[in-house]
Motif scaffolding. Structure first.
Motif, PDB file in Angstrom:
ATOM      1  N   GLU A   1       0.814  -1.217   0.000  1.00  0.00           N
ATOM      2  CA  GLU A   1       0.000   0.000   0.000  1.00  0.00           C
ATOM      3  C   GLU A   1       0.840   1.255   0.000  1.00  0.00           C
ATOM      4  OE1 GLU A   1      -3.177   0.344  -0.626  1.00  0.00           O
ATOM      5  OE2 GLU A   1      -3.138  -1.822  -0.939  1.00  0.00           O
ATOM      6  N   LYS A   2       1.923   1.221   0.782  1.00  0.00           N
ATOM      7  CA  LYS A   2       2.809   2.390   0.849  1.00  0.00           C
ATOM      8  C   LYS A   2       3.430   2.644  -0.531  1.00  0.00           C
ATOM      9  CE  LYS A   2       5.273   5.648   2.773  1.00  0.00           C
ATOM     10  NZ  LYS A   2       4.625   6.907   3.185  1.00  0.00           N
ATOM     11  N   ALA A   3       3.765   1.546  -1.212  1.00  0.00           N
ATOM     12  CA  ALA A   3       4.346   1.679  -2.546  1.00  0.00           C
ATOM     13  C   ALA A   3       3.332   2.281  -3.514  1.00  0.00           C
ATOM     14  CB  ALA A   3       4.809   0.317  -3.050  1.00  0.00           C
ATOM     15  N   TYR A   4       2.102   1.785  -3.442  1.00  0.00           N
ATOM     16  CA  TYR A   4       1.045   2.340  -4.302  1.00  0.00           C
ATOM     17  C   TYR A   4       0.855   3.829  -3.997  1.00  0.00           C
ATOM     18  CZ  TYR A   4      -0.586  -2.273  -5.912  1.00  0.00           C
ATOM     19  OH  TYR A   4      -0.689  -3.496  -6.511  1.00  0.00           O
ATOM     20  N   GLU A   5       0.885   4.143  -2.718  1.00  0.00           N
ATOM     21  CA  GLU A   5       0.682   5.530  -2.275  1.00  0.00           C
ATOM     22  C   GLU A   5       1.758   6.454  -2.859  1.00  0.00           C
ATOM     23  OE1 GLU A   5       1.202   7.610   1.950  1.00  0.00           O
ATOM     24  OE2 GLU A   5      -0.011   5.772   2.050  1.00  0.00           O
ATOM     25  N   LEU A   6       3.000   5.996  -2.763  1.00  0.00           N
ATOM     26  CA  LEU A   6       4.106   6.800  -3.301  1.00  0.00           C
ATOM     27  C   LEU A   6       3.962   6.967  -4.813  1.00  0.00           C
ATOM     28  CD1 LEU A   6       7.086   5.315  -1.252  1.00  0.00           C
ATOM     29  CD2 LEU A   6       6.325   7.702  -1.204  1.00  0.00           C
ATOM     30  N   LEU A   7       3.550   5.882  -5.452  1.00  0.00           N
ATOM     31  CA  LEU A   7       3.398   5.946  -6.903  1.00  0.00           C
ATOM     32  C   LEU A   7       2.239   6.869  -7.294  1.00  0.00           C
ATOM     33  CD1 LEU A   7       4.138   2.214  -7.721  1.00  0.00           C
ATOM     34  CD2 LEU A   7       5.398   4.171  -8.643  1.00  0.00           C
ATOM     35  N   GLU A   8       1.219   6.831  -6.503  1.00  0.00           N
ATOM     36  CA  GLU A   8       0.091   7.732  -6.774  1.00  0.00           C
ATOM     37  C   GLU A   8       0.515   9.188  -6.624  1.00  0.00           C
ATOM     38  OE1 GLU A   8      -3.125   6.394  -4.316  1.00  0.00           O
ATOM     39  OE2 GLU A   8      -3.499   4.669  -5.611  1.00  0.00           O
ATOM     40  N   GLN A   9       1.425   9.411  -5.676  1.00  0.00           N
ATOM     41  CA  GLN A   9       1.935  10.779  -5.473  1.00  0.00           C
ATOM     42  C   GLN A   9       2.655  11.307  -6.714  1.00  0.00           C
ATOM     43  OE1 GLN A   9       4.257  11.454  -1.899  1.00  0.00           O
ATOM     44  NE2 GLN A   9       2.861  10.180  -0.702  1.00  0.00           N
ATOM     45  N   VAL A  10       3.266  10.407  -7.455  1.00  0.00           N
ATOM     46  CA  VAL A  10       3.973  10.853  -8.671  1.00  0.00           C
ATOM     47  C   VAL A  10       3.104  10.625  -9.918  1.00  0.00           C
ATOM     48  CG1 VAL A  10       6.269  10.522  -7.680  1.00  0.00           C
ATOM     49  CG2 VAL A  10       5.183   8.649  -8.949  1.00  0.00           C
ATOM     50  N   GLY A  11       1.855  10.293  -9.707  1.00  0.00           N
ATOM     51  CA  GLY A  11       0.929  10.206 -10.832  1.00  0.00           C
ATOM     52  C   GLY A  11       0.874   8.862 -11.508  1.00  0.00           C
ATOM     53  N   ILE A  12       1.285   7.811 -10.837  1.00  0.00           N
ATOM     54  CA  ILE A  12       1.201   6.460 -11.415  1.00  0.00           C
ATOM     55  C   ILE A  12      -0.001   5.755 -10.803  1.00  0.00           C
ATOM     56  CG2 ILE A  12       2.385   4.212 -11.627  1.00  0.00           C
ATOM     57  CD1 ILE A  12       3.820   6.357 -13.206  1.00  0.00           C
ATOM     58  N   THR A  13      -0.894   5.314 -11.660  1.00  0.00           N
ATOM     59  CA  THR A  13      -2.100   4.651 -11.155  1.00  0.00           C
ATOM     60  C   THR A  13      -1.769   3.236 -10.686  1.00  0.00           C
ATOM     61  OG1 THR A  13      -2.637   3.706 -13.297  1.00  0.00           O
ATOM     62  CG2 THR A  13      -3.516   5.909 -12.831  1.00  0.00           C
ATOM     63  N   ARG A  14      -2.732   2.623 -10.000  1.00  0.00           N
ATOM     64  CA  ARG A  14      -2.527   1.253  -9.504  1.00  0.00           C
ATOM     65  C   ARG A  14      -2.323   0.279 -10.659  1.00  0.00           C
ATOM     66  NH1 ARG A  14      -4.232  -0.808  -3.989  1.00  0.00           N
ATOM     67  NH2 ARG A  14      -3.920   1.035  -2.721  1.00  0.00           N
ATOM     68  N   ASP A  15      -3.090   0.520 -11.687  1.00  0.00           N
ATOM     69  CA  ASP A  15      -2.981  -0.352 -12.852  1.00  0.00           C
ATOM     70  C   ASP A  15      -1.568  -0.261 -13.457  1.00  0.00           C
ATOM     71  OD1 ASP A  15      -3.865  -2.018 -14.968  1.00  0.00           O
ATOM     72  OD2 ASP A  15      -3.946  -0.220 -16.237  1.00  0.00           O
ATOM     73  N   GLU A  16      -1.089   0.976 -13.579  1.00  0.00           N
ATOM     74  CA  GLU A  16       0.274   1.177 -14.108  1.00  0.00           C
ATOM     75  C   GLU A  16       1.309   0.622 -13.135  1.00  0.00           C
ATOM     76  OE1 GLU A  16      -0.714   5.317 -16.533  1.00  0.00           O
ATOM     77  OE2 GLU A  16      -0.113   5.371 -14.417  1.00  0.00           O
ATOM     78  N   ALA A  17       1.014   0.745 -11.849  1.00  0.00           N
ATOM     79  CA  ALA A  17       1.974   0.296 -10.828  1.00  0.00           C
ATOM     80  C   ALA A  17       2.212  -1.202 -10.886  1.00  0.00           C
ATOM     81  CB  ALA A  17       1.459   0.678  -9.441  1.00  0.00           C
ATOM     82  N   ASP A  18       1.211  -1.935 -11.377  1.00  0.00           N
ATOM     83  CA  ASP A  18       1.358  -3.391 -11.418  1.00  0.00           C
ATOM     84  C   ASP A  18       1.914  -3.901 -12.743  1.00  0.00           C
ATOM     85  OD1 ASP A  18       0.588  -3.934  -8.826  1.00  0.00           O
ATOM     86  OD2 ASP A  18      -1.556  -3.835  -9.329  1.00  0.00           O
ATOM     87  N   ARG A  19       2.327  -2.948 -13.585  1.00  0.00           N
ATOM     88  CA  ARG A  19       2.930  -3.368 -14.852  1.00  0.00           C
ATOM     89  C   ARG A  19       4.442  -3.468 -14.688  1.00  0.00           C
ATOM     90  NH1 ARG A  19       0.383   0.903 -18.930  1.00  0.00           N
ATOM     91  NH2 ARG A  19      -1.772   0.684 -18.249  1.00  0.00           N
ATOM     92  N   LEU A  20       5.040  -4.364 -15.479  1.00  0.00           N
ATOM     93  CA  LEU A  20       6.498  -4.401 -15.509  1.00  0.00           C
ATOM     94  C   LEU A  20       6.975  -3.051 -16.018  1.00  0.00           C
ATOM     95  CD1 LEU A  20       7.289  -7.928 -17.038  1.00  0.00           C
ATOM     96  CD2 LEU A  20       7.655  -7.200 -14.687  1.00  0.00           C
TER      97      LEU A  20
END
Lengths: 222, 495
Positions: free
Chosen positions: A120-139
Motif C-alpha cells: 500500500e505504501k508503494a502504491y501511495e508513493l506511486l500515486e503521489q507521482v501520478g502512477i495509477t494502480r494499474d500502471e503500478a502493477d505493470r512491468l
C-alpha cells in the motif's frame, strides 16, 4: 522547528586516469546545500557535473576534500550507510529493475530503508507521482519513459532520505513530462529535502525555479 | 534487506525465463555428468574391491633366480679348476609350505610333488631326447636311484592345477580327471596309452626307483597335449599329491616332510599379498638362505580389473574436467549476466544495499535454478551413468583385447570369482578358467565386461556438494567485480 539539514562540500577535488593521463575533473569545490531548497547544477558535458553528483551520492570515494552532512563527514558515516539512510539518486536512464513492476521497484526502496514495506505504501508513493494502480502493477519496461522516471522518483522518495539527487532526470523526457518530473522535485524540496538536480539545460534549471550553480572545467560557481 | 534479496532472486528467476533455462540446462548437464562420474567411480570401486577379495592374488614360493644367478657368477669367478659350478634346485619342505599356508592372509594353497619312477607292467614311450623333447632325457640325475627312471610323476592337488590345463594345451581325450581324494588313480598321456594299448580302467604298476617297490595305480583318464618342448613328456603321469609321494625316497616319504614344488598361495584379498610376504619372511627367515623367495603374481587381477579400473580413472578425469569446465562456463555466464545487469546492481548499491547482499542475490538465483536442475539430474544421472559407464567399459575392454592379441600370445588373467577351481570328478575338463589360482594369467581369463552402475545416497550428497561448490566457485570472478568496484564504476560499466 526542525533544524535545517545541511550538506556541505569543502575543497572537493577529483582526478581520474584516462589512457594513462590524469584528468582533474573537480578542482577544489566548495558549496553548501540546505534542506527545503532545490539546486540545479548546470554545465556542459564533461564539465564534472556527474562526477560531483556521484560523490554527493557516495557512489564513489572522495579523494581530496570532504563532504559533510550536518557536520559529519560522509567518510565517517560510511558510504553504504550514507546511501541507505541519507541520500538517493535518480538517474537519467531511470535504472529501474526491469523484471519488476513499478510497485516492486518502489518496494525495494521501502524495504531497504526498513521504514515501511507494504504494498500500500508503494502504491501511495506511486500515486503521489501520478502512477495509477494499474500502471503500478505493470512491468516497468511496459511503461513510458516519463512514467518510468516518475517511478524512479517515487523509489527515491521511498527511503524518506534527506537528500535527493538527480542526474539529468529529464534528459529522456518530452517537455510536458519534464515539467511534471521537475514539479515533483520542487515538491520534495518544499517537503524539506535537499534536492540537487544536475542538468546541461539552462531551461530546466530556470524552469525548476532552483538555485543555480554552474560547473565549468571542474569548478563550481553560482 | 535479506528478505528483499530472496524476493529479488525469485523474481529474477521467474521473470527472466530464457536466462533461467540456459543456466538450468548448463547446470543440468553438469550435474548429470558429475553424478555419472561419481556413480561410475563408486561402482568401479565396488567391482575392484570385489575382484580383490574374490580373485585374491597369487603368491609363488619359488627359487630366487636373481640370487642363484649372482651366486653362480661368484662361484664361477672364484673357481680356477675349470669345472662348472653345480646347483641344486631350491625346494620348500611340505612343513614349511603348510606353516606359511596357516597365515590368515591365505585363502588356499597348492603345491605339486615331483618324482621319478620306472614303468612296471608297461613300457615307457620312446621319445626323442636329442633336443628339448622329454624331461627324462634332460640330464636327469640318476646317481641316487637303484634303477634308472623312465617315468615322470607329477602329483598335483587337482587336474585343474596342471599348467597345460590352465593354458588350454592339455585336454582329456577319455576318462575323467582326479582330485585330492582320488588316491591311486592316474592320468596318462595319449601317446603312452597308444604305445602300450592302455585304456581307462586299466591298472598299471609303477616302480619306486629308490625302494624298488611297485605301486599299482588305475588309469582314470587319458590326456592329450599340444604342448611341446622342455618339460613335456609322453611319459609324464599325473596323480594326486598323496599318490605321487609314494614314489619319493623312503626317507622323504616316511618323514612326511618331503620337498614340494610349484607352491602357490591364494590370498584372501590381493591387497594383502605384500603383508603376507613380509609376514612369511619374518616367520621363515630360512627361506632366503635356502634361495627361495615369495613373489606376487597379480596378473590375473590386473588383467581382469584393468579395463574397469581404467574406466574408474577415466570417470575421475571426466569429473574433474566437468567440474572445471562448469566453473569456467557458469562463471562466464554469470559474469556476462552481472555485466548485463550492471544498472540493476548499481541501483541496488545506490539504494544502500551491501555488496554482499547484491552478490547474495546472484548466488540465491543460481542455487534456486541449480537445485531444480540437480534434483532432475538425480533421476536422469543414473541412467546417463549406466550408459556412459558401459560405453567406457566396452571401449576399455576392446582396447585391452586388441592389446592382448598383439602381445604375442602373452596370457591374460583369471576370471572373476576365480581362485580354487571347484571341479569335481566326472566333469568335463575345463577349457580355460584360472591357472592354479587364476594366477599365471591364463589365456582364457575374461576381463569384467559389464558394470552395474547405481547411485547411492552418498553419491547424491556428493553431487549436491560438488554442484553447489561449482556455483560458489563460479561466483568468485563476478563477485569480485562487484566487490572491487565502486557503485559508480559498476553503473558506468567499468567493471
Amino acid at each position: 522547528m526542525k533544524d535545517k539539514n545541511i550538506l556541505e562540500v569543502t575543497n572537493l577535488s577529483h582526478v581520474y586516469e584516462n589512457g594513462g593521463n590524469k584528468v582533474e575533473v573537480l578542482r577544489g569545490i566548495n558549496a553548501k546545500f540546505e534542506s527545503g531548497k532545490m539546486y540545479a547544477i548546470v554545465g556542459e558535458s564533461g564539465s564534472g557535473k556527474t562526477t560531483f553528483l556521484s560523490l554527493l551520492a557516495a557512489l564513489d570515494n572522495v579523494q581530496s576534500g570532504d563532504i559533510k552532512f550536518n557536520g559529519t563527514s560522509v567518510k565517517k558515516i560510511g558510504a553504504q550507510k550514507f546511501r541507505l539512510h541519507y541520500s538517493n539518486i535518480v538517474f537519467q536512464a531511470f535504472n529501474l529493475i526491469k523484471y519488476m513492476t513499478a510497485r516492486e521497484n518502489v518496494q525495494v526502496g521501502l524495504e531497504f530503508s526498513g521504514k515501511a514495506s507494504g504494498k500500500e505504501k508503494a502504491y501511495e508513493l506511486l500515486e503521489q507521482v501520478g502512477i495509477t494502480r494499474d500502471e503500478a502493477d505493470r512491468l516497468v519496461q511496459h511503461l513510458s519513459g516519463g512514467q518510468q522516471q516518475r517511478v524512479a522518483v517515487a523509489r527515491s522518495m521511498a527511503g524518506d532520505v534527506p537528500i535527493i539527487l538527480a542526474d539529468e532526470p529529464t534528459g529522456n523526457l518530452d517537455e510536458k513530462t519534464e515539467a511534471k518530473v521537475l514539479s515533483l522535485f520542487r515538491e520534495l524540496a518544499l517537503n524539506g529535502k535537499i534536492v540537487i538536480v544536475v542538468t546541461h539545460s539552462q531551461k530546466v534549471a530556470s524552469h525548476a525555479d532552483a538555485i543555480v550553480y554552474r560547473m565549468k572545467s571542474g569548478k563550481l560557481s553560482k | 534487506m535479506l528478505k528483499n534479496m530472496f524476493k529479488r532472486s525469485w523474481l529474477s528467476v521467474v521473470r527472466k525465463p530464457s536466462r533461467t533455462v540456459i543456466i538450468a540446462l548448463i547446470l543440468f548437464v553438469m550435474a548429470n555428468l558429475v553424478l555419472a562420474s561419481i556413480a561410475i567411480k563408486g561402482s568401479v570401486n565396488s567391482s575392484v574391491e570385489y575382484a580383490k577379495s574374490s580373485l585374491g592374488g597369487t603368491v609363488y614360493l619359488q627359487a630366487d633366480i636373481s640370487k642363484l644367478r649372482s651366486q653362480f657368477s661368484q662361484q664361477a669367478a672364484g673357481d680356477t679348476s675349470g669345472t662348472r659350478p653345480t646347483f641344486t634346485r631350491p625346494e620348500a619342505s611340505l612343513d614349511t609350505v603348510k606353516g606359511i599356508a596357516s597365515s590368515n592372509y591365505v585363502k588356499d594353497y597348492t603345491y605339486s610333488v615331483e618324482a621319478r619312477a620306472k614303468a612296471g607292467n608297461f613300457t615307457a614311450a620312446t621319445e626323442d631326447t636329442s633336443g628339448f623333447g622329454g624331461r627324462m632325457g634332460m640330464g636327469s640325475d640318476t646317481s641316487d636311484t637303484a634303477v634308472t627312471p623312465d617315468i615322470q610323476i607329477e602329483g598335483v592337488n587337482s587336474w585343474a592345477f596342471v599348467d597345460g590345463v590352465s593354458s588350454g594345451t592339455m585336454t582329456i581325450s577319455s576318462g575323467k580327471y582326479f582330485d585330492e581324494t582320488t588316491d591311486n588313480s592316474a592320468m596318462i598321456s595319449y601317446d603312452l596309452a597308444s604305445a602300450d594299448n592302455l585304456k581307462v580302467g586299466d591298472t598299471i604298476t609303477i616302480e619306486n626307483v629308490y625302494t624298488e617297490t611297485t605301486e599299482s595305480v588305475t588309469i582314470i583318464g587319458i590326456y592329450d597335449t599340444t604342448q611341446t618342448g622342455f618339460g613335456t613328456s609322453a611319459n609324464t603321469i599325473y596323480m594326486n599329491t598323496a599318490t605321487a609321494a609314494k614314489f619319493l625316497s623312503t626317507d622323504d616319504y616316511n618323514s612326511g616332510n618331503y620337498n614340494v614344488q610349484n607352491v602357490e598361495f591364494l590370498m584372501t584379498n590381493s591387497e594383502y599379498a605384500k603383508q603376507f610376504i613380509a609376514w612369511a619372511n619374518a616367520k621363515y627367515p630360512n627361506l632366503a638362505s635356502e634361495n627361495l623367495s615369495l613373489t606376487i603374481d597379480d596378473a590375473a587381477y590386473q588383467q581382469e580389473v584393468g579395463p574397469i579400473e581404467s574406466v574408474g580413472k577415466f570417470a575421475t578425469t571426466i569429473l574433474w574436467v566437468v567440474v572445471i569446465a562448469s566453473i569456467v562456463i557458469v562463471s562466464l555466464i554469470v559474469t556476462l549476466n552481472v555485466k548485463e545487469r550492471r544498472y540493476e546492481m548499481g541501483v541496488l548499491l545506490s539504494l544502500g544495499a551491501k555488496k554482499a547482499n547484491v552478490i547474495g542475490q546472484v548466488l540465491v538465483e543460481l542455487i534456486v535454478v541449480g537445485t531444480v536442475a540437480f534434483a532432475i539430474s538425480v533421476g536422469t544421472g543414473t541412467a546417463v551413468a549406466k550408459v556412459m559407464g558401459q560405453k567406457l567399459l566396452d571401449q576399455q575392454v576392446s582396447q585391452s583385447t586388441s592389446s592382448t592379441a598383439n602381445s604375442f600370445g602373452r596370457p591374460t588373467g583369471g576370471s572373476i570369482g576365480g581362485g580354487m577351481p571347484n571341479l569335481s570328478s566326472g566333469e568335463s575338463a575345463p577349457t580355460g578358467g584360472a591357472g592354479r589360482f587364476g594366477g599365471g594369467a591364463s589365456a582364457n581369463t575374461k576381463a569384467i565386461k559389464t558394470i552395474d552402475v547405481s547411485a547411492t545416497v552418498a553419491d547424491y550428497l556428493i553431487l549436491f556438494g560438488v554442484s553447489y561448490g561449482v556455483i560458489v566457485l563460479a561466483l568468485v570472478v563476478p563477485g569480485w567485480n562487484i566487490v572491487k568496484y565502486q557503485p559508480k564504476e559498476i553503473l558506468s560499466g567499468k567493471e
